[in-house]
Design a protein around this motif. Structure first.
Motif, short mmCIF file in Angstrom:
data_model
loop_
_atom_site.label_atom_id
_atom_site.label_comp_id
_atom_site.label_asym_id
_atom_site.label_seq_id
_atom_site.Cartn_x
_atom_site.Cartn_y
_atom_site.Cartn_z
N PHE A 113 0.84 -1.21 0.00
CA PHE A 113 0.00 0.00 0.00
C PHE A 113 0.87 1.25 0.00
O PHE A 113 0.60 2.21 -0.73
CB PHE A 113 -0.93 -0.02 1.22
CG PHE A 113 -1.68 1.27 1.43
CD1 PHE A 113 -2.83 1.56 0.69
CD2 PHE A 113 -1.24 2.20 2.36
CE1 PHE A 113 -3.51 2.75 0.89
CE2 PHE A 113 -1.92 3.40 2.55
CZ PHE A 113 -3.06 3.67 1.82
N PHE A 114 1.92 1.24 0.81
CA PHE A 114 2.80 2.41 0.91
C PHE A 114 3.69 2.56 -0.32
O PHE A 114 4.16 3.65 -0.62
CB PHE A 114 3.66 2.33 2.17
CG PHE A 114 2.85 2.36 3.44
CD1 PHE A 114 2.37 3.55 3.94
CD2 PHE A 114 2.55 1.19 4.12
CE1 PHE A 114 1.61 3.60 5.10
CE2 PHE A 114 1.79 1.21 5.28
CZ PHE A 114 1.32 2.41 5.77
N ASP A 115 3.91 1.44 -1.04
CA ASP A 115 4.67 1.52 -2.30
C ASP A 115 3.85 2.23 -3.39
O ASP A 115 4.41 2.92 -4.24
CB ASP A 115 5.04 0.11 -2.78
CG ASP A 115 6.05 -0.55 -1.85
OD1 ASP A 115 6.79 0.20 -1.16
OD2 ASP A 115 6.09 -1.79 -1.81
N LYS A 116 2.52 2.05 -3.34
CA LYS A 116 1.65 2.60 -4.38
C LYS A 116 1.10 3.99 -4.02
O LYS A 116 0.64 4.72 -4.90
CB LYS A 116 0.46 1.66 -4.62
CG LYS A 116 0.87 0.28 -5.14
CD LYS A 116 -0.33 -0.64 -5.22
CE LYS A 116 0.07 -2.04 -5.64
NZ LYS A 116 -1.09 -2.97 -5.62
N GLU A 207 8.50 13.12 -2.08
CA GLU A 207 9.17 12.23 -3.02
C GLU A 207 10.51 12.80 -3.48
O GLU A 207 11.50 12.07 -3.60
CB GLU A 207 8.26 11.97 -4.22
CG GLU A 207 7.06 11.09 -3.89
CD GLU A 207 6.06 11.03 -5.03
OE1 GLU A 207 6.29 11.71 -6.05
OE2 GLU A 207 5.05 10.32 -4.88
N ARG A 208 10.57 14.11 -3.71
CA ARG A 208 11.82 14.72 -4.19
C ARG A 208 12.87 14.79 -3.10
O ARG A 208 14.06 14.64 -3.36
CB ARG A 208 11.56 16.13 -4.76
CG ARG A 208 11.29 16.16 -6.25
CD ARG A 208 10.18 15.24 -6.63
NE ARG A 208 9.84 15.19 -8.03
CZ ARG A 208 8.81 14.52 -8.50
NH1 ARG A 208 8.02 13.84 -7.68
NH2 ARG A 208 8.56 14.49 -9.80
N LEU A 209 12.43 15.04 -1.86
CA LEU A 209 13.39 15.10 -0.75
C LEU A 209 13.97 13.71 -0.46
O LEU A 209 15.17 13.57 -0.23
CB LEU A 209 12.72 15.65 0.50
CG LEU A 209 12.43 17.15 0.50
CD1 LEU A 209 11.68 17.55 1.77
CD2 LEU A 209 13.71 17.97 0.39
N SER A 210 13.11 12.68 -0.49
CA SER A 210 13.60 11.32 -0.23
C SER A 210 14.45 10.80 -1.39
O SER A 210 15.34 9.97 -1.19
CB SER A 210 12.43 10.38 0.03
OG SER A 210 11.56 10.34 -1.09
N GLY A 211 14.18 11.31 -2.61
CA GLY A 211 14.95 10.86 -3.78
C GLY A 211 15.89 11.93 -4.32
O GLY A 211 16.14 11.99 -5.52
N MET A 212 16.39 12.78 -3.41
CA MET A 212 17.22 13.91 -3.83
C MET A 212 18.48 13.46 -4.55
O MET A 212 18.93 14.09 -5.52
CB MET A 212 17.59 14.77 -2.61
CG MET A 212 18.38 16.03 -2.95
SD MET A 212 17.51 17.09 -4.12
CE MET A 212 16.12 17.63 -3.12
N SER A 213 19.09 12.36 -4.08
CA SER A 213 20.33 11.88 -4.71
C SER A 213 20.10 11.49 -6.17
O SER A 213 20.94 11.76 -7.04
CB SER A 213 20.87 10.67 -3.93
OG SER A 213 19.88 9.66 -3.85
N ILE A 214 18.92 10.90 -6.46
CA ILE A 214 18.60 10.51 -7.84
C ILE A 214 18.40 11.75 -8.71
O ILE A 214 18.85 11.82 -9.85
CB ILE A 214 17.34 9.62 -7.87
CG1 ILE A 214 17.59 8.33 -7.08
CG2 ILE A 214 16.93 9.30 -9.30
CD1 ILE A 214 16.38 7.46 -6.90
N VAL A 215 17.70 12.76 -8.15
CA VAL A 215 17.49 14.03 -8.86
C VAL A 215 18.82 14.66 -9.21
O VAL A 215 19.03 15.16 -10.33
CB VAL A 215 16.65 15.00 -8.00
CG1 VAL A 215 16.56 16.38 -8.66
CG2 VAL A 215 15.24 14.45 -7.78
N GLN A 216 19.78 14.64 -8.28
CA GLN A 216 21.09 15.25 -8.50
C GLN A 216 21.94 14.44 -9.49
O GLN A 216 22.66 15.03 -10.31
CB GLN A 216 21.83 15.39 -7.17
CG GLN A 216 21.19 16.43 -6.24
CD GLN A 216 21.80 16.44 -4.87
OE1 GLN A 216 22.41 15.45 -4.45
NE2 GLN A 216 21.61 17.55 -4.15
#
Length: 248
Positions: A113-116, A207-216
């Motif tokens: 549920f938390f994945d979706k 989502e952007r804060l948790s995935g900041m490394s991917i964004v960078q």
């Protein structure tokens, strides 16, 4: 899941509020007394001007009624304070109970549920939407009940004073009902848009804060900031639209 009607939701909220029955009854009594006082006060003012001053010219009776009027104003102020205080007391206890139930359900959901579902959306539902429920008690049940009583008492007083003027005053009532219905529909849509975009903004930021490394890594900082800016502007427009319609 079957979509519940507005009345079914209000009924469920009312049942939850009945857990604090004693406070609810006290607030209800205050609301009734306040309705009577706020209706009688202008009637007493009319009596002071028309009877005591113009007809009888009785200074002693006039001063007696003025003292009563001042006492009613003070009493109305104090009762208003307690009405707002107890209404908020009940609402905060109700939303605490709802939040406890909601968190208890959330922590036992499956991981899929938390994945979706975006965490930001869950935060919006658990914090913002539940907080909105508080207005059902602060500006809902008790306030509406008091206002309806006040309208009934005012109508009774109006017809006692002058029947013909009362009918003339009530001619505008159908127009008021139509206007209220018109703005009600638009406010409902405006509030829904506001909730949706608040949820989108919270989800996007989380989502952007948790995935900041991917964004960078993919050098997407400017592109993601542009997306955030667009969401923020849309949310601002939704908020301004809500305020504008409510002001009208």
């Amino acid at each position: 899941m079957k979509k519940q009607s507005t009345w079914e939701i209000i009924k469920r909220l009312f049942v939850i509020g009945m857990k604090f029955r004693s406070w609810f009854i006290i607030t209800l009594i205050i609301s009734i007394v306040l309705s009577i006082i706020s209706t009688y006060r202008p009637y007493l003012t009319m009596q002071i001007v028309d009877t005591d001053i113009i007809q009888l010219r009785d200074k002693g009776l006039m001063m007696k009624h003025i003292y009563i009027l001042v006492a009613l104003v003070f009493g109305e102020t104090i009762l208003n304070f307690f009405l707002v205080y107890f209404s908020n007391f009940i609402s905060q206890n109700v939303i605490r109970d709802i939040r406890e139930r909601l968190y208890h359900k959330l922590i036992y959901f499956r991981t899929s549920f938390f994945d979706k579902t975006a965490i930001g959306q869950l935060v919006t539902r658990a914090v913002g939407d539940v907080e909105t429920i508080a207005t059902v008690y602060t500006d809902g049940f008790l306030m509406v009940f008091g206002d309806i009583l006040r309208i009934v008492f005012v109508l009774i007083m109006m017809f006692q004073v002058d029947v013909h003027l009362s009918y003339i005053s009530l001619v505008i009532l159908p127009l008021m009902v139509l206007i209220t219905r018109f703005f009600q529909k638009r406010l409902k849509k405006a509030f829904t848009d506001e909730r949706v975009w608040t949820s989108n903004q919270n989800s996007f930021v989380q989502e952007r804060l948790s995935g900041m490394s991917i964004v960078q890594v993919f050098n997407r900082q400017k592109a993601e900031f542009k997306k955030f800016d667009d969401i923020n502007i849309t949310l601002k427009q939704a908020l301004l639209k809500t305020v504008f319609i409510f002001s009208l």
